[in-house]
Scaffold this active site. Structure first.
Site, PDB file in Angstrom:
ATOM      1  N   ASP A  75       9.217   2.812   0.252  1.00 64.94           N
ATOM      2  CA  ASP A  75       8.130   3.484   0.955  1.00 64.94           C
ATOM      3  C   ASP A  75       8.250   3.101   2.425  1.00 64.94           C
ATOM      4  O   ASP A  75       7.861   2.009   2.841  1.00 64.94           O
ATOM      5  CB  ASP A  75       6.779   3.052   0.367  1.00 64.94           C
ATOM      6  CG  ASP A  75       5.618   3.749   1.072  1.00 64.94           C
ATOM      7  OD1 ASP A  75       5.871   4.480   2.059  1.00 64.94           O
ATOM      8  OD2 ASP A  75       4.471   3.560   0.632  1.00 64.94           O
ATOM      9  N   LYS A 121       3.594   9.044   8.914  1.00 64.04           N
ATOM     10  CA  LYS A 121       3.278   8.479  10.228  1.00 64.04           C
ATOM     11  C   LYS A 121       4.165   9.055  11.362  1.00 64.04           C
ATOM     12  O   LYS A 121       3.913  10.149  11.798  1.00 64.04           O
ATOM     13  CB  LYS A 121       3.263   6.952  10.152  1.00 64.04           C
ATOM     14  CG  LYS A 121       2.194   6.503   9.130  1.00 64.04           C
ATOM     15  CD  LYS A 121       1.748   5.067   9.172  1.00 64.04           C
ATOM     16  CE  LYS A 121       0.483   4.896   8.351  1.00 64.04           C
ATOM     17  NZ  LYS A 121       0.639   4.172   7.107  1.00 64.04           N
ATOM     18  N   TYR A 140       0.845  -1.191   0.000  1.00 66.74           N
ATOM     19  CA  TYR A 140       0.000   0.000   0.000  1.00 66.74           C
ATOM     20  C   TYR A 140       0.882   1.243   0.000  1.00 66.74           C
ATOM     21  O   TYR A 140       1.816   1.350   0.801  1.00 66.74           O
ATOM     22  CB  TYR A 140      -0.897   0.000   1.244  1.00 66.74           C
ATOM     23  CG  TYR A 140      -1.818   1.188   1.339  1.00 66.74           C
ATOM     24  CD1 TYR A 140      -2.848   1.369   0.419  1.00 66.74           C
ATOM     25  CD2 TYR A 140      -1.667   2.140   2.352  1.00 66.74           C
ATOM     26  CE1 TYR A 140      -3.708   2.455   0.515  1.00 66.74           C
ATOM     27  CE2 TYR A 140      -2.526   3.224   2.456  1.00 66.74           C
ATOM     28  CZ  TYR A 140      -3.547   3.375   1.534  1.00 66.74           C
ATOM     29  OH  TYR A 140      -4.391   4.448   1.618  1.00 66.74           O
TER      30      TYR A 140
END
Ligand SMILES: *Cc1c(COP(=O)(O)O)cnc(C)c1O
Length: 431
Positions: A239, A267, A144
């Protein structure tokens, strides 16, 4: 456990918000029941609208690595607030955080701040395309990278959970430039490259994927990708929105010793505020506007309050090496306990674990990629999730997620989690 207020809030929410939530996985559709509405959080616990408390194993999907409402971050935010919430002009704090990120993350020589992980990955791909003059890129099945159009193909996590991995609204034209490969399979990459010789701008992956449940790279896999990308002039993008500042100060690239060309972050980087970033080699990042021709911008990028929270977080992580030892110890204890209860009931379920991340899969297959991850019994996971929730432990409401531990987990809390885990296994499996 009463959840009346959460229930009525969710009913009302559905009148005004699509599905009642502002991000799909929050809706509990994969596990059944109603989502819990949260009122506040402190340390290792969150508290819902009905006054129930839960031990946190998601931690806002990763950011709260030091536990919730950490006094040091709270103080930094309050102090920054005194001077105004947004200027739309450069500030000293942006220079300071950029310098610190380049010091902490091995691949990053220059960095651009954005407002989410989604923005970071969208921008990184654009820059890689601008830099190489090529259109296509490779992504891994089940990984994702946020909800950018070109990534919503076999996108893991929320997309699997919703049962529509390819979202309507993503055009065929966009999808055709996204090439898919299974994770942990170098041969598949070689095949894609020879079928698309000289056309591939970038290869993007979660070096340690957490969005199909946690999966670890096989020995030599990340090194192999590095070699192939060097040979083919392909920009290798890690990522690390999830793994950055979590698996080590410098993320998975530090922990596994493989340095990509570009890195996307999110995050933890915002200390709980909406922040993302992308960075990499100087010569690539010099393509970003206004230094170079690739346009990317943001009215609230580098927001002073968000930067204050992020800077407080990163400074703390940078100056406290014990944090990562502590997180590894916490993860080690918890996973050891989970394994021993599996052994006790002679269950050979798969558990993947690194540092402060783990996933328990309800299958005895080894989980190495998306195909194997999908073998897990999600109905049993749903029951296990509900049983844990009833016992005051808050897990990610989907099998296809990693759990994220924080330094706020004491030995006493770990014991509580393990007791809840064993009882929940018994309940979910009807042992
Ligand atoms: C969460 C996540 C994103 C998206 O970040 P948002 O801030 O939710 O847009 C991208 N990549 C990975 C690996 C993630 O875990």
């Amino acid at each position: 456990m009463q959840i009346n207020k959460s229930k009525s809030l969710f009913e009302k929410a559905q009148d005004f918000i699509p599905g009642g939530v502002n991000s799909p996985v929050r809706a509990f559709r994969a596990v059944g029941g109603n989502p819990i509405f949260i009122e506040r959080a402190e340390g290792a616990h969150i508290y819902d609208a009905d006054g129930n408390s839960y031990i946190e194993l998601i931690n806002s999907w990763g950011p709260m690595i030091l536990g919730h409402n950490h006094p040091m971050i709270k103080e930094a935010v309050i102090k920054a607030m005194e001077n105004g919430t947004s200027f739309g002009a450069p500030t000293a704090r942006e220079v300071e955080i950029a310098e610190l990120i380049t010091k902490m993350v091995p691949s990053v020589e220059k960095v651009r701040m954005v407002n989410s992980g989604t923005e970071a990955t969208m921008s990184a791909i654009r820059v890689a395309r601008g830099y190489t003059g090529r259109d296509k890129f490779i992504k891994m099945e089940g990984h994702y990278h946020g909800h950018g159009d070109s990534f919503l193909i076999a996108a893991g996590s929320g997309a699997i959970t919703m049962g529509n991995p390819d979202s309507p609204g993503v055009t065929k034209g966009t999808a055709k430039d996204t090439l898919l490969a299974p994770y942990n399979d170098l041969e598949a990459i070689e095949q894609l490259i020879s079928a698309n010789k000289g056309e591939i701008a970038a290869l993007i992956l979660e070096p340690v994927p957490g969005n199909m449940g946690l999966v670890l790279p096989k020995a030599g896999y990340l090194e192999g990708l590095r070699k192939i990308c060097d040979r083919e002039g392909i920009v290798l993008i890690f990522d690390e929105v999830m793994t950055g500042f979590r698996l080590a100060k410098g993320g998975a690239q530090e922990r596994f010793g493989v340095v990509p060309d570009m890195t996307t972050l999110g995050k933890i980087i915002g200390g709980g505020m909406p922040v993302g970033a992308y960075g990499g080699k100087k010569e690539i990042m010099e393509f970003v506007s206004p230094a170079g021709p690739v346009y990317q911008a943001g009215t609230l990028s580098g927001n002073p309050i968000a930067m204050a929270a992020g800077l407080a977080m990163l400074k703390h992580l940078d100056s406290n090496d014990e944090v990562y030892k502590e997180l590894d110890a916490i993860g080690g204890k918890l996973v050891k306990g989970i394994k021993s209860s599996l052994l006790k009931y002679q269950l050979d379920f798969s558990i993947n674990h690194v540092g402060s991340m783990y996933s328990l899969f309800f299958t005895n297959q080894e989980i190495v990629d998306f195909e194997t991850a999908k073998q897990s019994d999600t109905a049993v996971f749903g029951k296990y999730f509900q049983a844990m929730l009833q016992r005051g432990v808050y897990l990610a409401p989907s099998q296809f997620e990693s759990l994220f531990l924080s330094t706020a987990l004491t030995d006493h809390l770990i014991e509580q989690i393990l007791t809840a885990h064993e009882e929940s296994l018994i309940q979910a499996l009807g042992l």
